[in-house]
Scaffold this active site. Structure first.
Site, PDB file in Angstrom:
ATOM      1  CE  LYS A   1      41.953  88.988  56.326  1.00  0.00           C
ATOM      2  NZ  LYS A   1      41.094  90.192  56.251  1.00  0.00           N
TER       3      LYS A   1
ATOM      4  CE1 TYR B   1      61.098  67.847  65.357  1.00  0.00           C
ATOM      5  CE2 TYR B   1      61.956  69.993  64.722  1.00  0.00           C
ATOM      6  CZ  TYR B   1      61.093  68.931  64.509  1.00  0.00           C
ATOM      7  OH  TYR B   1      60.219  68.948  63.448  1.00  0.00           O
TER       8      TYR B   1
ATOM      9  NE  ARG C   1      56.641  64.227  57.196  1.00  0.00           N
ATOM     10  CZ  ARG C   1      56.698  63.808  58.456  1.00  0.00           C
ATOM     11  NH1 ARG C   1      56.357  62.567  58.766  1.00  0.00           N
ATOM     12  NH2 ARG C   1      57.077  64.637  59.420  1.00  0.00           N
TER      13      ARG C   1
ATOM     14  CG  ASN D   1      60.053  65.495  57.078  1.00  0.00           C
ATOM     15  OD1 ASN D   1      60.004  66.628  57.536  1.00  0.00           O
ATOM     16  ND2 ASN D   1      60.078  64.415  57.832  1.00  0.00           N
TER      17      ASN D   1
ATOM     18  CG  HIS E   1      55.925  68.588  63.715  1.00  0.00           C
ATOM     19  ND1 HIS E   1      56.870  67.701  64.173  1.00  0.00           N
ATOM     20  CD2 HIS E   1      54.999  68.714  64.703  1.00  0.00           C
ATOM     21  CE1 HIS E   1      56.527  67.315  65.403  1.00  0.00           C
ATOM     22  NE2 HIS E   1      55.402  67.915  65.754  1.00  0.00           N
TER      23      HIS E   1
ATOM     24  CD  GLU F   1      54.886  68.155  69.073  1.00  0.00           C
ATOM     25  OE1 GLU F   1      55.899  67.438  69.046  1.00  0.00           O
ATOM     26  OE2 GLU F   1      53.994  68.111  68.193  1.00  0.00           O
TER      27      GLU F   1
HETATM   28  O1  CDP Z   1      58.479  64.200  62.150  1.00  0.00           O
HETATM   29  P1  CDP Z   1      58.308  62.756  62.546  1.00  0.00           P
HETATM   30  O2  CDP Z   1      57.579  62.590  63.846  1.00  0.00           O
HETATM   31  O3  CDP Z   1      57.716  61.933  61.445  1.00  0.00           O
HETATM   32  O4  CDP Z   1      59.798  62.162  62.734  1.00  0.00           O
HETATM   33  P2  CDP Z   1      60.758  62.160  64.012  1.00  0.00           P
HETATM   34  O5  CDP Z   1      61.381  60.817  64.087  1.00  0.00           O
HETATM   35  O6  CDP Z   1      60.055  62.668  65.212  1.00  0.00           O
HETATM   36  O7  CDP Z   1      61.895  63.169  63.585  1.00  0.00           O
HETATM   37  C1  CDP Z   1      61.697  64.562  63.637  1.00  0.00           C
HETATM   38  C2  CDP Z   1      62.242  65.179  62.373  1.00  0.00           C
HETATM   39  O8  CDP Z   1      63.654  64.980  62.331  1.00  0.00           O
HETATM   40  C3  CDP Z   1      61.748  64.548  61.074  1.00  0.00           C
HETATM   41  O9  CDP Z   1      60.482  65.020  60.673  1.00  0.00           O
HETATM   42  C4  CDP Z   1      62.851  64.967  60.124  1.00  0.00           C
HETATM   43  O10 CDP Z   1      62.697  66.326  59.703  1.00  0.00           O
HETATM   44  C5  CDP Z   1      64.090  64.853  60.985  1.00  0.00           C
HETATM   45  N1  CDP Z   1      64.800  63.584  60.837  1.00  0.00           N
HETATM   46  C6  CDP Z   1      65.989  63.543  60.126  1.00  0.00           C
HETATM   47  O11 CDP Z   1      66.466  64.572  59.635  1.00  0.00           O
HETATM   48  N2  CDP Z   1      66.670  62.343  59.965  1.00  0.00           N
HETATM   49  C7  CDP Z   1      66.176  61.217  60.503  1.00  0.00           C
HETATM   50  N3  CDP Z   1      66.852  60.058  60.330  1.00  0.00           N
HETATM   51  C8  CDP Z   1      64.979  61.236  61.229  1.00  0.00           C
HETATM   52  C9  CDP Z   1      64.308  62.432  61.374  1.00  0.00           C
HETATM   53 MG    MG Z   2      58.093  63.094  65.731  1.00  0.00          MG
END
Ligand code: CDP
Ligand code: MG
Length: 132
Positions: A11, A44, A97, A107, A110, A121
């Site tokens: 809350k 993922y 971020r 980061n 999501h 999702e």
């Molecule tokens: O989260 P977002 O859609 O921006 O990125 P993504 O390309 O869908 O990748 C999913 C998550 O994987 C990212 O948010 C990062 O936490 C991780 N990642 C990573 O550890 N190293 C990368 N080169 C790219 C993504």
């Molecule tokens: Mg993504």
């Protein structure tokens, strides 16, 4: 028969006092589960063949998370703008971020990347249907 799900709201008083983290820890200590490895892998799976996949799954199961469905016109695009680029070094000034992420993996938040992904999702976390 008793179910295995309940709804909680942290809350405004607790949010204001920066207690979100500590309260989440109490939830975990009370036996409420973190994201399982199975769930994180499934969430993922689009990245299953990427070099960062195993590390990402380990990170996502390393502590409690908070999942929420947010509503707004043009939600996907506007939210991605708010959070900034995946890599904080490439994120624009003033994005979440840019301000808080410590690495491309860690980061902070999501955001879904398209309306159909957002639907999938959201169902993944909140649907009554067990997917796994
Ligand atoms: O989260 P977002 O859609 O921006 O990125 P993504 O390309 O869908 O990748 C999913 C998550 O994987 C990212 O948010 C990062 O936490 C991780 N990642 C990573 O550890 N190293 C990368 N080169 C790219 C993504
Ligand atoms: Mg993504």
């Amino acid at each position: 028969m008793a179910g295995n799900r309940t709804l909680t709201i942290i809350k405004p008083d607790a949010v204001e006092k920066n207690l979100i983290g500590e309260i989440l820890q109490r939830f975990i200590d009370g036996g409420f589960r973190k994201l399982t490895e199975e769930k994180a892998k499934e969430f993922y799976k689009v990245h299953a063949d990427k070099p960062f996949y195993n590390s990402l799954v380990a990170f996502m199961t390393s502590g409690p998370v908070v999942a929420a469905i947010l509503e707004k016109d043009n939600a996907v695009e506007d939210f991605r703008k708010l959070i900034g680029a995946t890599n904080p070094e490439e994120a624009e000034e003033g994005t979440i971020r840019k301000d808080y992420a410590e690495s491309i993996e860690r980061n902070c938040v999501h955001g879904s990347d398209a309306d159909d992904t957002a639907q999938r999702e959201g169902d993944f976390f909140f649907s009554e249907l067990e997917k796994l």
